[in-house]
Motif scaffolding. Sequence first.
Motif, PDB file in Angstrom:
ATOM      1  N   GLN A 209       5.011   8.192 -75.690  1.00  9.63           N
ATOM      2  CA  GLN A 209       4.660   8.865 -76.935  1.00  9.63           C
ATOM      3  C   GLN A 209       3.246   9.441 -76.916  1.00  9.63           C
ATOM      4  N   TYR A 210       2.343   8.765 -76.209  1.00 13.90           N
ATOM      5  CA  TYR A 210       0.944   9.222 -76.251  1.00 13.90           C
ATOM      6  C   TYR A 210       0.338   9.506 -74.883  1.00 13.90           C
ATOM      7  N   VAL A 211       0.948   9.034 -73.804  1.00 11.68           N
ATOM      8  CA  VAL A 211       0.442   9.326 -72.458  1.00 11.68           C
ATOM      9  C   VAL A 211       1.022  10.672 -72.033  1.00 11.68           C
ATOM     10  N   VAL A 212       0.286  11.737 -72.326  1.00 12.53           N
ATOM     11  CA  VAL A 212       0.831  13.087 -72.188  1.00 12.53           C
ATOM     12  C   VAL A 212       0.340  13.822 -70.945  1.00 12.53           C
ATOM     13  N   ASP A 213      -0.722  13.311 -70.310  1.00  8.73           N
ATOM     14  CA  ASP A 213      -1.236  13.983 -69.125  1.00  8.73           C
ATOM     15  C   ASP A 213      -1.972  12.974 -68.242  1.00  8.73           C
ATOM     16  N   ASP A 214      -2.455  13.444 -67.106  1.00  7.67           N
ATOM     17  CA  ASP A 214      -3.110  12.560 -66.145  1.00  7.67           C
ATOM     18  C   ASP A 214      -4.371  11.926 -66.719  1.00  7.67           C
ATOM     19  N   GLU A 215      -5.119  12.676 -67.526  1.00  9.66           N
ATOM     20  CA  GLU A 215      -6.357  12.134 -68.076  1.00  9.66           C
ATOM     21  C   GLU A 215      -6.088  10.942 -68.992  1.00  9.66           C
TER      22      GLU A 215
END
Length: 340
Positions: A209-215
């Motif tokens: 839900q919230y881990v959308v990219d590598d950063e």
Amino acid sequence: MLEINLPDLETDQVLRLAKEVSEMQIQEPVTVNANMRWVRPFGLLYTVSILKELRKKNPTIPFYMHVGDTNAVNYAAHMGFFKSVSMSISYGKEPGEAEGNSYYLPITQISTNYLQQEAVKQGNYWALGDVIECEAKRLASILSQGNKEVAQLLAYIIREIIRNTPEHAETDTVWMCGQYWRDGTAEIAIMDEGIGILKSLQKNRIHRQYVVDDEVALQSCVKAGISQAFDPSQKNKSNDQWSNSGYGLYVVSQLCSNLSGSFCIASGEKYVHVGKNGKTRIGDTHIQGTAVKMTISANQLKNAKEVIQKVAMEGQQQAKTIRYAFKHASTPSKGLMGID
């Protein structure tokens, strides 16, 4: 002919190099010039990844390696750097060929499946976590200069990174390299060619839900209690003593920071670097898989068991403020299993 000049293989230099090389459009033969004046374990492993991926992406392009004559180049050759890039390079030792000593561990391939198979052959039907810890202790003993406390700390660090690989990276193989510098700094570098931190965390429907990219993925993975294994219905309970609680990377990063060293993890298109006093920075890079660099000052270490437990307890306090985190560190995350 396109030329790629390898910089000194320091952490920041190779992180930048990876980004530059990943953006290259190759349409002509490539010559890689290796005239480095200084190299470090993380730089060696990371550059191997850079060059192997470049060759894989351009299978029809001829690649050449021009090897200079410097102390750093000779050191890299002895550590197995050139043949890790390609066995067709007729210079230097193969990965793992050098025996290593109390000052260095050459580039070495470690297969957790192989380790477990070898344990069974010897009549040891251990859990995979026990097998990895046994190997971690062996590797740590090479670099500990006979110092029991350093050996315990390095064994913990190595074990925590390697034991994440089969579960989270979807590969059983890692590459490792290490050096004990004369100023008392120990450096360990470990790299895998798995799915990366982002894809690992996104396997969990809650983190997705919230881990959308590598950063975001890298910022999350160095927080206490964040794990792909998180499941609120389980309440952090498991019959498996080696079950993952998401504290490994947090504890290791804080150990490095607290012991006048540094921690760097790179995956996908980003890296996170944690320096002394917890100072953190994020930057651009590129890697297929995950690479971790850990340095500590052995001169700062007094009691490995106490410092590990202290950091784990601090992590549990941090986890109380994080919604989707395990609130309690697993037993392995609090120290080595086989040491009282």
